[in-house]
Design a protein around this motif. Structure first.
Motif: not given
Length: 158
Positions: A97, A100-101, A105, A108
């Motif tokens: 997570a 991805l941040q 993103y 998430v």
């Protein structure tokens, strides 16, 4: 030296985590959510959340970008969609997570307690053929199976 659990704990204040029952409600309210199971393929094949996408942690960053053999178009295009990340216990998904941040993103969520908690809450899992998994089979699968030689030598002395 930090342990894996310590690293995961350090980043959790910087990510969104949800308990299984909250994710269940969230998915009902946000059907566009992409569920990404980051466990290894053999783990995913044994049992997983229905309609989830398997992208093992080891290829996640490449899967999030165009022009790689590991590219997963649905994941690349999900930067503006809710994404729920799933692993066995919640540590790998926490790290994922955070990653991805960093990759842009916007929404998430890491499944806190992972599929172990999902199973403990008796939420549905399916096998490779998308058949429902019996809750007792899931409990057995998620039971701790650490072998003696996998334990810290210092703890074996006690």
């Amino acid at each position: 030296m930090k342990t894996f659990a310590q690293i995961a704990a350090e980043i959790t204040p910087h990510i969104t985590e949800m308990m299984p029952w909250d994710v269940e409600e969230y998915l009902q309210a946000h059907p566009e959510t992409l569920i990404v199971d980051i466990r290894e393929t053999h783990e995913y094949d044994t049992m997983h959340i229905a309609d989830s996408l398997n992208v093992p942690r080891g290829i996640l960053e490449n899967a999030c970008e165009w022009d790689f053999e590991e590219t997963e178009p649905e994941l690349v295009e999900a930067r503006h969609r809710p994404v729920v990340l799933v692993c066995r216990s919640g540590n790998r998904s926490a790290l994922a997570a955070y990653t991805l941040q960093q990759m842009g993103y916007e929404n998430v969520i890491s499944l806190k307690t992972g599929l172990r908690g999902w199973s403990d809450y008796e939420l549905p899992l399916v096998d490779l053929e998308e058949n429902p998994v019996d809750i007792e089979d899931a409990d057995h699968y998620f039971a701790n199976k650490i072998l003696p030689e996998q334990r810290n030598p210092a703890s074996r002395q006690q």
